[in-house]
Design a protein around this motif. Structure first.
Motif, PDB file in Angstrom:
ATOM      1  N   ALA A 186       0.812  -1.222   0.000  1.00  0.00           N
ATOM      2  CA  ALA A 186       0.000   0.000   0.000  1.00  0.00           C
ATOM      3  C   ALA A 186       0.841   1.267   0.000  1.00  0.00           C
ATOM      4  CB  ALA A 186      -0.933   0.004   1.206  1.00  0.00           C
ATOM      5  N   ASN A 187       2.165   1.110   0.117  1.00  0.00           N
ATOM      6  CA  ASN A 187       3.078   2.265   0.130  1.00  0.00           C
ATOM      7  C   ASN A 187       2.739   3.226   1.275  1.00  0.00           C
ATOM      8  OD1 ASN A 187       5.253   3.804  -0.722  1.00  0.00           O
ATOM      9  ND2 ASN A 187       4.058   4.946  -2.238  1.00  0.00           N
ATOM     10  N   ILE A 188       2.569   2.628   2.476  1.00  0.00           N
ATOM     11  CA  ILE A 188       2.233   3.416   3.662  1.00  0.00           C
ATOM     12  C   ILE A 188       3.501   3.712   4.443  1.00  0.00           C
ATOM     13  CG2 ILE A 188       1.013   3.403   5.870  1.00  0.00           C
ATOM     14  CD1 ILE A 188      -0.858   3.749   3.608  1.00  0.00           C
ATOM     15  N   ALA A 189       3.747   4.976   4.718  1.00  0.00           N
ATOM     16  CA  ALA A 189       4.826   5.415   5.591  1.00  0.00           C
ATOM     17  C   ALA A 189       4.240   6.393   6.603  1.00  0.00           C
ATOM     18  CB  ALA A 189       5.953   6.066   4.791  1.00  0.00           C
ATOM     19  N   TYR A 190       5.039   6.744   7.612  1.00  0.00           N
ATOM     20  CA  TYR A 190       4.499   7.628   8.643  1.00  0.00           C
ATOM     21  C   TYR A 190       4.154   9.001   8.092  1.00  0.00           C
ATOM     22  CZ  TYR A 190       9.005  10.047   9.010  1.00  0.00           C
ATOM     23  OH  TYR A 190      10.130  10.780   8.744  1.00  0.00           O
ATOM     24  N   GLU A 191       4.789   9.397   6.959  1.00  0.00           N
ATOM     25  CA  GLU A 191       4.499  10.720   6.405  1.00  0.00           C
ATOM     26  C   GLU A 191       3.120  10.808   5.779  1.00  0.00           C
ATOM     27  OE1 GLU A 191       7.058   8.837   5.469  1.00  0.00           O
ATOM     28  OE2 GLU A 191       8.969   9.931   5.538  1.00  0.00           O
ATOM     29  N   ASN A 192       2.581   9.685   5.287  1.00  0.00           N
ATOM     30  CA  ASN A 192       1.287   9.740   4.593  1.00  0.00           C
ATOM     31  C   ASN A 192       0.211   8.953   5.327  1.00  0.00           C
ATOM     32  OD1 ASN A 192       2.193   7.169   4.119  1.00  0.00           O
ATOM     33  ND2 ASN A 192       2.400   7.404   1.911  1.00  0.00           N
ATOM     34  N   MET A 193       0.285   8.923   6.662  1.00  0.00           N
ATOM     35  CA  MET A 193      -0.770   8.291   7.446  1.00  0.00           C
ATOM     36  C   MET A 193      -1.896   9.286   7.749  1.00  0.00           C
ATOM     37  SD  MET A 193       1.490   6.034  10.131  1.00  0.00           S
ATOM     38  CE  MET A 193       0.037   5.507  11.025  1.00  0.00           C
ATOM     39  N   PHE A 194      -1.525  10.481   8.169  1.00  0.00           N
ATOM     40  CA  PHE A 194      -2.498  11.516   8.486  1.00  0.00           C
ATOM     41  C   PHE A 194      -2.304  12.691   7.529  1.00  0.00           C
ATOM     42  CE2 PHE A 194      -1.809   9.192  12.392  1.00  0.00           C
ATOM     43  CZ  PHE A 194      -3.092   9.010  12.889  1.00  0.00           C
ATOM     44  N   GLU A 195      -3.404  13.337   7.205  1.00  0.00           N
ATOM     45  CA  GLU A 195      -3.338  14.565   6.420  1.00  0.00           C
ATOM     46  C   GLU A 195      -3.936  15.707   7.239  1.00  0.00           C
ATOM     47  OE1 GLU A 195      -5.505  13.984   2.852  1.00  0.00           O
ATOM     48  OE2 GLU A 195      -7.416  13.546   3.838  1.00  0.00           O
ATOM     49  N   GLU A 196      -3.207  16.802   7.294  1.00  0.00           N
ATOM     50  CA  GLU A 196      -3.679  17.971   8.043  1.00  0.00           C
ATOM     51  C   GLU A 196      -4.549  18.839   7.151  1.00  0.00           C
ATOM     52  OE1 GLU A 196      -1.934  21.755  10.666  1.00  0.00           O
ATOM     53  OE2 GLU A 196      -0.587  20.184   9.893  1.00  0.00           O
ATOM     54  N   VAL A 197      -5.669  19.257   7.689  1.00  0.00           N
ATOM     55  CA  VAL A 197      -6.623  20.084   6.953  1.00  0.00           C
ATOM     56  C   VAL A 197      -6.513  21.518   7.476  1.00  0.00           C
ATOM     57  CG1 VAL A 197      -9.025  20.352   6.248  1.00  0.00           C
ATOM     58  CG2 VAL A 197      -8.140  18.081   6.788  1.00  0.00           C
ATOM     59  N   PRO A 198      -6.390  22.510   6.590  1.00  0.00           N
ATOM     60  CA  PRO A 198      -6.288  23.905   7.055  1.00  0.00           C
ATOM     61  C   PRO A 198      -7.521  24.327   7.856  1.00  0.00           C
ATOM     62  CG  PRO A 198      -5.716  23.727   4.723  1.00  0.00           C
ATOM     63  CD  PRO A 198      -6.280  22.402   5.126  1.00  0.00           C
ATOM     64  N   ILE A 199      -7.271  25.128   8.876  1.00  0.00           N
ATOM     65  CA  ILE A 199      -8.327  25.594   9.780  1.00  0.00           C
ATOM     66  C   ILE A 199      -8.499  27.108   9.630  1.00  0.00           C
ATOM     67  CG2 ILE A 199      -8.909  25.994  12.200  1.00  0.00           C
ATOM     68  CD1 ILE A 199      -7.834  23.326  12.892  1.00  0.00           C
ATOM     69  N   VAL A 200      -9.749  27.530   9.611  1.00  0.00           N
ATOM     70  CA  VAL A 200     -10.101  28.947   9.621  1.00  0.00           C
ATOM     71  C   VAL A 200     -11.077  29.168  10.768  1.00  0.00           C
ATOM     72  CG1 VAL A 200     -11.198  30.842   8.386  1.00  0.00           C
ATOM     73  CG2 VAL A 200      -9.751  29.224   7.143  1.00  0.00           C
ATOM     74  N   ILE A 201     -10.760  30.092  11.663  1.00  0.00           N
ATOM     75  CA  ILE A 201     -11.647  30.418  12.785  1.00  0.00           C
ATOM     76  C   ILE A 201     -12.479  31.639  12.392  1.00  0.00           C
ATOM     77  CG2 ILE A 201     -11.766  31.102  15.200  1.00  0.00           C
ATOM     78  CD1 ILE A 201      -9.174  29.632  15.672  1.00  0.00           C
ATOM     79  N   LYS A 202     -13.784  31.480  12.495  1.00  0.00           N
ATOM     80  CA  LYS A 202     -14.695  32.532  12.049  1.00  0.00           C
ATOM     81  C   LYS A 202     -15.533  33.029  13.214  1.00  0.00           C
ATOM     82  CE  LYS A 202     -18.534  33.458   8.878  1.00  0.00           C
ATOM     83  NZ  LYS A 202     -19.473  32.882   7.890  1.00  0.00           N
ATOM     84  N   ASN A 203     -15.659  34.346  13.311  1.00  0.00           N
ATOM     85  CA  ASN A 203     -16.538  34.990  14.293  1.00  0.00           C
ATOM     86  C   ASN A 203     -17.544  35.856  13.560  1.00  0.00           C
ATOM     87  OD1 ASN A 203     -15.331  33.977  16.702  1.00  0.00           O
ATOM     88  ND2 ASN A 203     -13.676  35.459  16.467  1.00  0.00           N
ATOM     89  N   SER A 204     -18.661  36.070  14.191  1.00  0.00           N
ATOM     90  CA  SER A 204     -19.659  36.962  13.595  1.00  0.00           C
ATOM     91  C   SER A 204     -19.157  38.406  13.686  1.00  0.00           C
ATOM     92  CB  SER A 204     -20.992  36.809  14.319  1.00  0.00           C
ATOM     93  OG  SER A 204     -20.886  37.282  15.652  1.00  0.00           O
ATOM     94  N   TYR A 205     -19.781  39.279  12.897  1.00  0.00           N
ATOM     95  CA  TYR A 205     -19.376  40.683  12.891  1.00  0.00           C
ATOM     96  C   TYR A 205     -19.620  41.337  14.248  1.00  0.00           C
ATOM     97  CZ  TYR A 205     -19.178  40.079   7.841  1.00  0.00           C
ATOM     98  OH  TYR A 205     -18.863  39.633   6.590  1.00  0.00           O
ATOM     99  N   LEU A 206     -20.681  40.945  14.930  1.00  0.00           N
ATOM    100  CA  LEU A 206     -20.967  41.528  16.243  1.00  0.00           C
ATOM    101  C   LEU A 206     -19.878  41.149  17.254  1.00  0.00           C
ATOM    102  CD1 LEU A 206     -24.835  41.003  16.517  1.00  0.00           C
ATOM    103  CD2 LEU A 206     -23.585  43.125  16.053  1.00  0.00           C
TER     104      LEU A 206
END
Length: 348
Positions: A186-206
């Motif tokens: 499967a060509n599995i190594a520790y580098e390609n076990m998890f994938e990080e997803v970019p995070i954006v924190i959003k607040n309301s205008y108020l």
């Protein structure tokens, strides 16, 4: 802890994942390329750890939200309650179902989209997390796990990361074959076990307006401690944890080398046995006797059981995480040292 996630993940997926999957399927792409988190969710996670987390104790909870195109929006969460072994009658799956049903009644997003967990000096790459996230991601394709590091957050920068299992690792976990041959195929190594997803924190205008007003009214904070050249125990603790993982990796390497030696030794024994039988058959043929009956050599020489390699991959991934944390910490400290040296040279 893994059992908690395995049962709760499947239950949560059955209750609320159908709408999320339908939304993703309608767009033709179920991959999550971004995670948008409401500020309220971040505050709830931080508050949960401050109230129930102590030292290296891990706190966990459920993430709720919805999927919009390729963006996962996390709009609410609730914690797993802490209970002891005496609470044998407590049903965590039923608790989650009742919580999501109550949220639905008050018109709050109740779809199960993942879970969160705190970490201790970045120690989160474990088999329990792997099994838990596989259960969630198998039941709810778009689910993620949020990792909150309270120690790095206490140093002045919010540490919150979202992870998912890669498609290759999902296929291996479905097959439940963690042998060296299966992982190599499967060509599995520790580098390609998890994938990080970019995070954006959003607040309301108020909320943004309120924070701006509070910043104007609040007194100027004394931030000279951020420029302190004194080194905290963060580096020492990270190095200690890193050495412990390196020792575990060394033990796994010894086990694997022992397995390879046993395989080589058995191959030699098979070869010698086949040569003896061949010589004996030649002698019997010269005497006019029938050859010896064929035997299943695999029954005579049972192959040694290969050690599972998934633990080694997880240890390697954890070592990589420790190294990244140490690198970031040292980069900040070196930057302060160079700045202090430049200021001293300028004053002189």
């Amino acid at each position: 802890m893994a059992s908690r996630k395995e049962s709760s993940g499947a239950a949560g997926g059955g209750f609320g994942a159908s709408k999320g999957k339908g939304k993703a399927a309608a767009t033709g792409d179920s991959a999550v390329k971004q995670v948008q988190i409401d500020g309220l969710v971040v505050l709830k996670i931080i508050k949960h750890y401050q109230e129930e987390g102590q030292g290296n104790e891990v706190v966990q909870g459920v993430l709720l939200g919805l999927v919009v195109d390729d963006r996962l929006e996390i709009t609410n969460c609730f914690p797993f309650p802490q209970h002891t072994e005496d609470d044998a009658d407590f049903d965590e799956v039923q608790y989650q179902m009742e919580m999501m049903r109550s949220l639905r009644h008050v018109n709050i997003d109740h779809l199960h989209v993942g879970w969160y967990q705190s970490t201790y000096y970045g120690s989160f790459v474990t088999r329990a997390l792997l099994d838990s996230q596989f259960s969630y991601q198998h039941a709810i394709e778009e689910s993620v796990v949020l990792i909150y590091d309270p120690i790095k957050t206490a140093q002045g920068s919010l540490s919150l990361k979202a992870y998912r299992l890669t498609p290759k690792l999902m296929e291996v976990c479905k097959e439940k074959d963690f042998s060296p041959e299966a992982l190599k195929k499967a060509n599995i190594a520790y580098e390609n076990m998890f994938e990080e997803v970019p995070i954006v924190i959003k607040n309301s205008y108020l909320i943004n307006v309120m924070l701006w007003e509070l910043e104007k009214k609040s007194a100027v904070a004394d931030r000279h401690e951020l420029l302190s050249l004194a080194s905290s125990n963060h580096l020492g603790k990270s190095l200690q944890l890193l050495m412990d993982r390196v020792d575990e990796m060394s033990q796994d390497i010894v086990k694997y080398n022992t397995y390879l030696r046993n395989v080589s030794k058995q191959q030699q024994q098979k070869h010698q046995y086949q040569q003896r039988r061949q010589q004996e058959n030649m002698q019997r043929q010269s005497r006019g006797e029938p050859p010896l009956p064929e035997e299943d050599i695999n029954k005579l020489f049972k192959p040694p059981q290969p050690p599972p390699r998934m633990e080694s991959l997880l240890i390697a991934g954890q070592i990589n995480t420790y190294c990244q944390n140490i690198k970031e910490f040292n980069a900040q400290n070196l930057g302060k040292l160079f700045m202090a040296q430049a200021l001293q040279d300028y004053n002189n």
